[in-house]
Design a protein around this motif. Structure first.
Motif, PDB file in Angstrom:
ATOM      1  N   GLN A  87       0.853  -1.182   0.000  1.00  0.00           N
ATOM      2  CA  GLN A  87       0.000   0.000   0.000  1.00  0.00           C
ATOM      3  C   GLN A  87       0.890   1.233   0.000  1.00  0.00           C
ATOM      4  O   GLN A  87       2.114   1.129   0.110  1.00  0.00           O
ATOM      5  CB  GLN A  87      -0.938  -0.010   1.205  1.00  0.00           C
ATOM      6  CG  GLN A  87      -1.923  -1.158   1.149  1.00  0.00           C
ATOM      7  CD  GLN A  87      -2.912  -1.149   2.315  1.00  0.00           C
ATOM      8  OE1 GLN A  87      -2.862  -0.277   3.171  1.00  0.00           O
ATOM      9  NE2 GLN A  87      -3.797  -2.125   2.329  1.00  0.00           N
ATOM     10  N   SER A  88       0.288   2.392  -0.101  1.00  0.00           N
ATOM     11  CA  SER A  88       1.070   3.618  -0.215  1.00  0.00           C
ATOM     12  C   SER A  88       1.958   3.879   1.002  1.00  0.00           C
ATOM     13  O   SER A  88       3.019   4.475   0.869  1.00  0.00           O
ATOM     14  CB  SER A  88       0.146   4.812  -0.437  1.00  0.00           C
ATOM     15  OG  SER A  88      -0.734   4.955   0.666  1.00  0.00           O
ATOM     16  N   ASP A  89       1.544   3.435   2.167  1.00  0.00           N
ATOM     17  CA  ASP A  89       2.334   3.701   3.368  1.00  0.00           C
ATOM     18  C   ASP A  89       3.205   2.529   3.805  1.00  0.00           C
ATOM     19  O   ASP A  89       3.783   2.546   4.884  1.00  0.00           O
ATOM     20  CB  ASP A  89       1.434   4.137   4.523  1.00  0.00           C
ATOM     21  CG  ASP A  89       0.421   3.081   4.913  1.00  0.00           C
ATOM     22  OD1 ASP A  89       0.121   2.199   4.087  1.00  0.00           O
ATOM     23  OD2 ASP A  89      -0.081   3.134   6.057  1.00  0.00           O
ATOM     24  N   GLY A  90       3.314   1.486   3.006  1.00  0.00           N
ATOM     25  CA  GLY A  90       4.207   0.383   3.334  1.00  0.00           C
ATOM     26  C   GLY A  90       3.649  -0.970   2.942  1.00  0.00           C
ATOM     27  O   GLY A  90       2.631  -1.089   2.267  1.00  0.00           O
ATOM     28  N   MET A  91       4.355  -1.989   3.405  1.00  0.00           N
ATOM     29  CA  MET A  91       3.996  -3.375   3.098  1.00  0.00           C
ATOM     30  C   MET A  91       3.143  -3.927   4.235  1.00  0.00           C
ATOM     31  O   MET A  91       3.454  -3.731   5.415  1.00  0.00           O
ATOM     32  CB  MET A  91       5.276  -4.191   2.952  1.00  0.00           C
ATOM     33  CG  MET A  91       5.056  -5.578   2.499  1.00  0.00           C
ATOM     34  SD  MET A  91       4.687  -5.593   0.752  1.00  0.00           S
ATOM     35  CE  MET A  91       5.646  -6.944   0.228  1.00  0.00           C
ATOM     36  N   TYR A  92       2.080  -4.627   3.862  1.00  0.00           N
ATOM     37  CA  TYR A  92       1.174  -5.241   4.830  1.00  0.00           C
ATOM     38  C   TYR A  92       1.118  -6.743   4.575  1.00  0.00           C
ATOM     39  O   TYR A  92       1.361  -7.205   3.456  1.00  0.00           O
ATOM     40  CB  TYR A  92      -0.232  -4.649   4.704  1.00  0.00           C
ATOM     41  CG  TYR A  92      -0.361  -3.263   5.264  1.00  0.00           C
ATOM     42  CD1 TYR A  92      -0.935  -3.052   6.503  1.00  0.00           C
ATOM     43  CD2 TYR A  92       0.100  -2.158   4.553  1.00  0.00           C
ATOM     44  CE1 TYR A  92      -1.058  -1.779   7.034  1.00  0.00           C
ATOM     45  CE2 TYR A  92      -0.016  -0.881   5.073  1.00  0.00           C
ATOM     46  CZ  TYR A  92      -0.598  -0.696   6.303  1.00  0.00           C
ATOM     47  OH  TYR A  92      -0.706   0.552   6.830  1.00  0.00           O
ATOM     48  N   TYR A  93       0.756  -7.480   5.617  1.00  0.00           N
ATOM     49  CA  TYR A  93       0.617  -8.930   5.483  1.00  0.00           C
ATOM     50  C   TYR A  93      -0.605  -9.408   6.247  1.00  0.00           C
ATOM     51  O   TYR A  93      -1.078  -8.770   7.175  1.00  0.00           O
ATOM     52  CB  TYR A  93       1.877  -9.655   5.988  1.00  0.00           C
ATOM     53  CG  TYR A  93       2.104  -9.568   7.469  1.00  0.00           C
ATOM     54  CD1 TYR A  93       1.705 -10.596   8.315  1.00  0.00           C
ATOM     55  CD2 TYR A  93       2.728  -8.457   8.043  1.00  0.00           C
ATOM     56  CE1 TYR A  93       1.916 -10.517   9.683  1.00  0.00           C
ATOM     57  CE2 TYR A  93       2.939  -8.384   9.408  1.00  0.00           C
ATOM     58  CZ  TYR A  93       2.533  -9.408  10.205  1.00  0.00           C
ATOM     59  OH  TYR A  93       2.736  -9.334  11.559  1.00  0.00           O
ATOM     60  N   ARG A  94      -1.105 -10.538   5.819  1.00  0.00           N
ATOM     61  CA  ARG A  94      -2.217 -11.217   6.508  1.00  0.00           C
ATOM     62  C   ARG A  94      -1.723 -12.622   6.807  1.00  0.00           C
ATOM     63  O   ARG A  94      -1.384 -13.379   5.905  1.00  0.00           O
ATOM     64  CB  ARG A  94      -3.455 -11.256   5.624  1.00  0.00           C
ATOM     65  CG  ARG A  94      -4.637 -11.948   6.295  1.00  0.00           C
ATOM     66  CD  ARG A  94      -5.911 -11.878   5.456  1.00  0.00           C
ATOM     67  NE  ARG A  94      -6.397 -10.491   5.481  1.00  0.00           N
ATOM     68  CZ  ARG A  94      -6.582  -9.750   4.393  1.00  0.00           C
ATOM     69  NH1 ARG A  94      -6.326 -10.231   3.202  1.00  0.00           N
ATOM     70  NH2 ARG A  94      -7.030  -8.509   4.490  1.00  0.00           N
ATOM     71  N   THR A  95      -1.679 -12.961   8.092  1.00  0.00           N
ATOM     72  CA  THR A  95      -1.156 -14.268   8.488  1.00  0.00           C
ATOM     73  C   THR A  95      -2.180 -15.370   8.213  1.00  0.00           C
ATOM     74  O   THR A  95      -3.359 -15.102   7.997  1.00  0.00           O
ATOM     75  CB  THR A  95      -0.812 -14.283   9.988  1.00  0.00           C
ATOM     76  OG1 THR A  95      -1.999 -14.011  10.717  1.00  0.00           O
ATOM     77  CG2 THR A  95       0.253 -13.274  10.317  1.00  0.00           C
ATOM     78  N   HIS A  96      -1.699 -16.580   8.239  1.00  0.00           N
ATOM     79  CA  HIS A  96      -2.573 -17.735   8.098  1.00  0.00           C
ATOM     80  C   HIS A  96      -3.311 -17.917   9.417  1.00  0.00           C
ATOM     81  O   HIS A  96      -2.717 -18.253  10.450  1.00  0.00           O
ATOM     82  CB  HIS A  96      -1.760 -18.979   7.750  1.00  0.00           C
ATOM     83  CG  HIS A  96      -2.622 -20.134   7.368  1.00  0.00           C
ATOM     84  ND1 HIS A  96      -3.043 -21.052   8.289  1.00  0.00           N
ATOM     85  CD2 HIS A  96      -3.150 -20.498   6.185  1.00  0.00           C
ATOM     86  CE1 HIS A  96      -3.792 -21.956   7.683  1.00  0.00           C
ATOM     87  NE2 HIS A  96      -3.868 -21.638   6.405  1.00  0.00           N
ATOM     88  N   LEU A  97      -4.590 -17.675   9.403  1.00  0.00           N
ATOM     89  CA  LEU A  97      -5.393 -17.625  10.621  1.00  0.00           C
ATOM     90  C   LEU A  97      -5.389 -18.945  11.389  1.00  0.00           C
ATOM     91  O   LEU A  97      -5.238 -18.962  12.609  1.00  0.00           O
ATOM     92  CB  LEU A  97      -6.826 -17.222  10.265  1.00  0.00           C
ATOM     93  CG  LEU A  97      -7.789 -17.051  11.429  1.00  0.00           C
ATOM     94  CD1 LEU A  97      -7.310 -15.941  12.343  1.00  0.00           C
ATOM     95  CD2 LEU A  97      -9.180 -16.754  10.920  1.00  0.00           C
ATOM     96  N   TRP A  98      -5.529 -20.068  10.711  1.00  0.00           N
ATOM     97  CA  TRP A  98      -5.668 -21.342  11.406  1.00  0.00           C
ATOM     98  C   TRP A  98      -4.385 -21.790  12.086  1.00  0.00           C
ATOM     99  O   TRP A  98      -4.426 -22.437  13.135  1.00  0.00           O
ATOM    100  CB  TRP A  98      -6.201 -22.409  10.452  1.00  0.00           C
ATOM    101  CG  TRP A  98      -7.601 -22.082  10.043  1.00  0.00           C
ATOM    102  CD1 TRP A  98      -8.021 -21.632   8.811  1.00  0.00           C
ATOM    103  CD2 TRP A  98      -8.762 -22.090  10.874  1.00  0.00           C
ATOM    104  NE1 TRP A  98      -9.363 -21.386   8.837  1.00  0.00           N
ATOM    105  CE2 TRP A  98      -9.856 -21.659  10.085  1.00  0.00           C
ATOM    106  CE3 TRP A  98      -8.998 -22.420  12.202  1.00  0.00           C
ATOM    107  CZ2 TRP A  98     -11.139 -21.559  10.589  1.00  0.00           C
ATOM    108  CZ3 TRP A  98     -10.283 -22.311  12.706  1.00  0.00           C
ATOM    109  CH2 TRP A  98     -11.330 -21.892  11.890  1.00  0.00           C
ATOM    110  N   VAL A  99      -3.244 -21.451  11.518  1.00  0.00           N
ATOM    111  CA  VAL A  99      -1.986 -21.798  12.187  1.00  0.00           C
ATOM    112  C   VAL A  99      -1.840 -20.983  13.468  1.00  0.00           C
ATOM    113  O   VAL A  99      -1.475 -21.514  14.516  1.00  0.00           O
ATOM    114  CB  VAL A  99      -0.775 -21.565  11.249  1.00  0.00           C
ATOM    115  CG1 VAL A  99       0.524 -21.727  12.004  1.00  0.00           C
ATOM    116  CG2 VAL A  99      -0.822 -22.514  10.076  1.00  0.00           C
TER     117      VAL A  99
END
Length: 165
Positions: A87-99
């Motif tokens: 995104q414009s303000d940096g890198m984002y991540y979404r973790t693997h929820l079930w782990v």
């Protein structure tokens, strides 16, 4: 009964940490290198301390090793299923929820079990092992699960740090 205060304090602290970790697990999270480095160092120091204590109790070394391997496998699986967004303000991540849910459930379940066992047994007068903190260090299951967390989070945070650059 005399150790109820420290035990309750530890339970509240762990509960707060689990609440914060669960809250951060859901949704997009910004990669902040300074936080990741702090967490890597924190988990590394705690892991080294418990590994040192494991030398004093050889059965704990086996639990340490199994926990480390399981955490690395979980970390590898989570890394393969992590999603990234720039995104414009940096890198984002979404973790693997079930782990993350599995790792948290292991931790919460084991701590709840240990607190239940400790409260039902009660301290033996004059027994130096009646200290709740010493009881955590003598239980291979709890130590093994702790090392699952240590190796999982260190592996995952190192990966995020490299991906954020």
């Amino acid at each position: 009964m005399q150790h109820m205060g420290p035990t309750l304090g530890i339970a509240l602290l762990v509960g707060f940490m689990i609440y914060r970790r669960t809250k951060r697990t859901i949704g997009l999270q910004k990669i902040v290198p300074s936080r990741l480095i702090f967490r890597i160092i924190l988990f590394g120091v705690l892991g080294c301390m418990f590994l040192y204590l494991g030398v004093l109790h050889p059965i704990n070394l086996v639990a340490d090793g199994i926990g480390l391997i399981c955490g690395l496998v979980l970390g590898h699986y989570a890394i393969k299923h992590t999603q990234f967004e720039r995104q414009s303000d940096g890198m984002y991540y979404r973790t693997h929820l079930w782990v993350n849910i599995a790792v948290l459930a292991l931790l919460v379940g084991r701590i709840a079990y240990r607190l239940l066992v400790m409260s039902s047994q009660g301290p033996v007068p004059g027994d130096p092992s009646a200290n709740p903190m010493q009881l955590y260090g003598k239980d291979p299951w709890t130590i093994g699960i702790f090392f699952v967390l240590v190796s999982y989070y260190i592996r995952f945070f190192v990966f995020l740090l490299s991906k954020g650059k």
